[in-house]
Design an enzyme around this catalytic site. Structure first.
Site, PDB file in Angstrom:
ATOM      1  N   PHE A 137     -10.669  -1.599   4.142  1.00  0.00           N
ATOM      2  CA  PHE A 137     -11.346  -2.821   4.140  1.00  0.00           C
ATOM      3  C   PHE A 137     -10.276  -3.716   3.496  1.00  0.00           C
ATOM      4  O   PHE A 137      -9.384  -3.953   3.930  1.00  0.00           O
ATOM      5  CB  PHE A 137     -12.630  -2.456   3.365  1.00  0.00           C
ATOM      6  CG  PHE A 137     -13.441  -2.039   4.463  1.00  0.00           C
ATOM      7  CD1 PHE A 137     -13.399  -0.620   5.135  1.00  0.00           C
ATOM      8  CD2 PHE A 137     -14.461  -2.752   5.222  1.00  0.00           C
ATOM      9  CE1 PHE A 137     -14.161  -0.057   6.160  1.00  0.00           C
ATOM     10  CE2 PHE A 137     -15.428  -2.232   6.157  1.00  0.00           C
ATOM     11  CZ  PHE A 137     -14.947  -1.049   6.757  1.00  0.00           C
ATOM     12  N   TYR A 175      -2.385  -8.815  15.120  1.00  0.00           N
ATOM     13  CA  TYR A 175      -2.419  -7.827  14.370  1.00  0.00           C
ATOM     14  C   TYR A 175      -3.435  -6.713  14.400  1.00  0.00           C
ATOM     15  O   TYR A 175      -3.289  -5.351  14.534  1.00  0.00           O
ATOM     16  CB  TYR A 175      -2.344  -8.515  13.078  1.00  0.00           C
ATOM     17  CG  TYR A 175      -2.607  -7.651  11.730  1.00  0.00           C
ATOM     18  CD1 TYR A 175      -2.108  -6.577  11.525  1.00  0.00           C
ATOM     19  CD2 TYR A 175      -4.169  -7.513  11.445  1.00  0.00           C
ATOM     20  CE1 TYR A 175      -2.520  -5.739  10.618  1.00  0.00           C
ATOM     21  CE2 TYR A 175      -4.536  -6.757  10.573  1.00  0.00           C
ATOM     22  CZ  TYR A 175      -3.509  -5.683  10.064  1.00  0.00           C
ATOM     23  OH  TYR A 175      -4.025  -4.747   9.181  1.00  0.00           O
ATOM     24  N   ARG A 186     -16.890  -9.533   1.650  1.00  0.00           N
ATOM     25  CA  ARG A 186     -15.866  -8.593   1.983  1.00  0.00           C
ATOM     26  C   ARG A 186     -16.069  -7.585   0.925  1.00  0.00           C
ATOM     27  O   ARG A 186     -16.532  -7.363  -0.070  1.00  0.00           O
ATOM     28  CB  ARG A 186     -14.476  -9.120   1.925  1.00  0.00           C
ATOM     29  CG  ARG A 186     -14.088 -10.252   2.784  1.00  0.00           C
ATOM     30  CD  ARG A 186     -14.154  -9.638   4.138  1.00  0.00           C
ATOM     31  NE  ARG A 186     -13.790 -10.937   5.061  1.00  0.00           N
ATOM     32  CZ  ARG A 186     -14.515 -11.899   5.718  1.00  0.00           C
ATOM     33  NH1 ARG A 186     -15.894 -11.851   5.388  1.00  0.00           N
ATOM     34  NH2 ARG A 186     -14.099 -12.768   6.490  1.00  0.00           N
ATOM     35  N   GLY A 237     -11.999 -17.701  13.148  1.00  0.00           N
ATOM     36  CA  GLY A 237     -11.922 -16.205  13.376  1.00  0.00           C
ATOM     37  C   GLY A 237     -12.461 -15.550  12.178  1.00  0.00           C
ATOM     38  O   GLY A 237     -12.450 -14.296  12.320  1.00  0.00           O
ATOM     39  N   LYS A 281      -3.594  -2.480  15.713  1.00  0.00           N
ATOM     40  CA  LYS A 281      -4.451  -1.339  15.062  1.00  0.00           C
ATOM     41  C   LYS A 281      -5.346  -0.610  16.052  1.00  0.00           C
ATOM     42  O   LYS A 281      -5.349   0.396  16.182  1.00  0.00           O
ATOM     43  CB  LYS A 281      -5.253  -2.003  13.746  1.00  0.00           C
ATOM     44  CG  LYS A 281      -4.516  -2.500  12.631  1.00  0.00           C
ATOM     45  CD  LYS A 281      -3.584  -1.475  12.191  1.00  0.00           C
ATOM     46  CE  LYS A 281      -2.777  -2.123  11.109  1.00  0.00           C
ATOM     47  NZ  LYS A 281      -1.629  -1.151  10.827  1.00  0.00           N
ATOM     48  N   ILE A 313       0.938  -1.172  -0.197  1.00  0.00           N
ATOM     49  CA  ILE A 313      -0.201  -0.011  -0.091  1.00  0.00           C
ATOM     50  C   ILE A 313       1.068   1.182   0.280  1.00  0.00           C
ATOM     51  O   ILE A 313       0.541   2.247  -0.690  1.00  0.00           O
ATOM     52  CB  ILE A 313      -1.003  -0.091   1.206  1.00  0.00           C
ATOM     53  CG1 ILE A 313      -1.896  -1.233   1.158  1.00  0.00           C
ATOM     54  CG2 ILE A 313      -2.042   1.404   1.116  1.00  0.00           C
ATOM     55  CD1 ILE A 313      -2.646  -1.514   2.299  1.00  0.00           C
ATOM     56  N   SER A 347      -7.287  -0.558  10.175  1.00  0.00           N
ATOM     57  CA  SER A 347      -8.080  -1.688   9.339  1.00  0.00           C
ATOM     58  C   SER A 347      -9.481  -1.716   9.880  1.00  0.00           C
ATOM     59  O   SER A 347      -9.789  -1.482  11.066  1.00  0.00           O
ATOM     60  CB  SER A 347      -7.469  -3.003   9.770  1.00  0.00           C
ATOM     61  OG  SER A 347      -8.113  -3.888   9.265  1.00  0.00           O
TER      62      SER A 347
HETATM   63  N1  UDP Z   1     -10.680 -17.090   1.451  1.00  0.00           N
HETATM   64  C1  UDP Z   1     -10.986 -18.062   1.264  1.00  0.00           C
HETATM   65  N2  UDP Z   1      -9.922 -18.720   0.931  1.00  0.00           N
HETATM   66  C2  UDP Z   1      -8.491 -18.414   0.874  1.00  0.00           C
HETATM   67  C3  UDP Z   1      -8.326 -16.986   1.606  1.00  0.00           C
HETATM   68  C4  UDP Z   1      -9.513 -16.415   1.917  1.00  0.00           C
HETATM   69  O1  UDP Z   1     -12.068 -18.596   0.814  1.00  0.00           O
HETATM   70  O2  UDP Z   1      -7.509 -18.993   0.607  1.00  0.00           O
HETATM   71  C5  UDP Z   1     -11.850 -16.058   2.160  1.00  0.00           C
HETATM   72  C6  UDP Z   1     -12.093 -15.626   3.528  1.00  0.00           C
HETATM   73  O3  UDP Z   1     -12.610 -16.836   4.150  1.00  0.00           O
HETATM   74  C7  UDP Z   1     -12.767 -14.343   3.564  1.00  0.00           C
HETATM   75  C8  UDP Z   1     -12.218 -14.085   2.222  1.00  0.00           C
HETATM   76  O4  UDP Z   1     -11.936 -14.859   1.387  1.00  0.00           O
HETATM   77  O5  UDP Z   1     -14.127 -14.668   3.390  1.00  0.00           O
HETATM   78  C9  UDP Z   1     -11.178 -12.856   2.244  1.00  0.00           C
HETATM   79  O6  UDP Z   1     -10.196 -13.425   2.925  1.00  0.00           O
HETATM   80  P1  UDP Z   1      -8.993 -12.379   3.322  1.00  0.00           P
HETATM   81  O7  UDP Z   1      -8.222 -13.405   4.307  1.00  0.00           O
HETATM   82  O8  UDP Z   1      -8.385 -12.171   1.921  1.00  0.00           O
HETATM   83  O9  UDP Z   1      -9.192 -11.224   3.977  1.00  0.00           O
HETATM   84  P2  UDP Z   1      -9.947 -11.051   5.434  1.00  0.00           P
HETATM   85  O10 UDP Z   1     -10.335 -12.234   6.056  1.00  0.00           O
HETATM   86  O11 UDP Z   1      -8.822 -10.295   6.219  1.00  0.00           O
HETATM   87  O12 UDP Z   1     -11.014 -10.165   5.271  1.00  0.00           O
END
Ligand code: UDP
Length: 336
Positions: free
Chosen positions: A179, A150, A232, A296, A154, A12, A125
């Site tokens: 986001f 992490y 998301r 999580g 934040k 970023i 975040s």
């Molecule tokens: N996700 C997934 N497979 C992966 C990585 C992420 O299905 O290998 C899903 C995850 O469960 C979430 C979305 O993709 O619903 C975004 O996940 P990411 O880790 O990119 O971001 P964050 O969880 O921090 O929003």
């Protein structure tokens, strides 16, 4: 305006430095290349045709940081990207995360105070909204209930910034809650370079598409969402970078305030939306299997992006197609 950017060679940070330079701002960059490569500096210069000052230092090294402020008395403000950001790793190495992210930010803020630089933009975040809030997330909602170190770094730094502002309201502070940034600069010269096997969705998808990884695991298809997969608010990193320019410009124009902004599109896309759009835009196949939910994870979140629109005049302009195309372009140019 002259801006010190910590962690400016990262994903970023590098995109933000490009936008700052494109807006004729002067940039002084700090990075220790702990999660980035020196080549990024040259590529930023190639994209913008502009030069900037660079210091290879750890931002939490007080002595070296002081040298930067001493040598650059014209610094007007600081944008802080120098934080560790891998959620899973933070669970394994909480002390490293608290030292680098929280102590590092404190050293930076203390040094800023010493040199009377009081404009600060912080990379926060959406994770600070925790698990309890209703969607879409609004800046006025209660924060807390983070689920990993992490996210807690934040949250802590946001609290530290609020306390600093309370003690001395001559500070100008912008807390930007990101986001899900994906995509990369359209040149394909800078982008996201996760170390090892990626945890985030888009870096994983592009590595499946180019054959470096066998298949995507979709973490659950039984969430209460439109197709059962997680939803998301994905935002193009160039839009996100432009949000930083707007934020630092606001701090430079207006005196004394602590502002909090969501930087998102306000639209939620599911994992399957991402896979399908990626396949359509790139003509690549992304084999996947459905597996258990990831610990999580929450079902769905996206931003209310009205405040940034009304107060910064900022809005995310790029589409999901742009995000998929540019994420793929970076991989084609750099990894295959
Ligand atoms: N996700 C997934 N497979 C992966 C990585 C992420 O299905 O290998 C899903 C995850 O469960 C979430 C979305 O993709 O619903 C975004 O996940 P990411 O880790 O990119 O971001 P964050 O969880 O921090 O929003």
């Amino acid at each position: 305006m002259s801006v010190l950017v910590t962690g400016g060679a990262g994903y970023i940070g590098s995109h933000t430095v490009v936008e700052l330079l494109n807006n004729n701002m002067e940039v002084i960059m700090i990075d220790d290349f702990s999660n980035s490569k020196p080549q990024v500096l040259e590529n930023i210069k190639k994209i913008t045709g502009k030069d900037f000052k660079f210091y290879e230092i750890d931002y939490s090294n007080r002595k070296e940081l002081e040298k930067v402020f001493k040598e650059n008395p014209d610094i007007d403000g600081v944008i802080n990207f120098a934080g560790f950001k891998a959620v899973g790793e933070s669970v394994q190495k909480p002390i490293d995360y608290y030292i680098n992210n929280v102590s590092g930010a404190l050293v930076l803020l203390d040094t800023m105070k010493k040199y009377n630089v009081k404009k600060f933009v912080f990379s926060s975040s959406a994770t600070v909204y925790g698990e309890e809030n209703e969607i879409p997330y609004v800046e006025t909602m209660k924060t807390g209930g983070t689920t990993n170190p992490y996210g807690t770094t934040k949250l802590f730094i946001e609290q530290i910034l609020k306390d600093i502002y309370k003690s001395d309201n001559s500070w100008d502070i912008a807390i930007l809650r990101y986001f899900n940034p994906i995509g990369s600069h359209e040149s394909g010269l800078i982008g996201e370079e996760p170390q090892g096997i990626p945890n985030n969705l888009m870096p994983y998808i592009v590595r499946v598409a180019c054959g470096k990884l066998k298949e995507l695991s979709i973490f659950g298809n039984d969430y209460p969402t439109k197709d059962g997969t997680g939803v998301r608010d994905y935002i193009h990193v160039v839009d996100l970078a432009k949000g930083h320019v707007k934020a630092i410009e606001k701090l430079n124009k207006e005196r004394s305030g602590l502002y909090i902004y969501n930087l998102g599109t306000g639209i939620g896309y599911s994992v399957l939306d991402i896979v399908n759009t990626f396949e359509k835009v790139t003509n690549q196949k992304v084999p996947y299997k459905i597996v258990e939910r990831r610990e999580g994870d929450i079902a769905e979140f996206y931003a209310n992006a009205e405040k940034a629109k009304n107060e910064l005049g900022w809005i995310a302009e790029k589409s999901l197609e742009d995000m998929c195309r540019d994420s793929w372009n970076y991989i084609v140019k750099n990894l295959t």
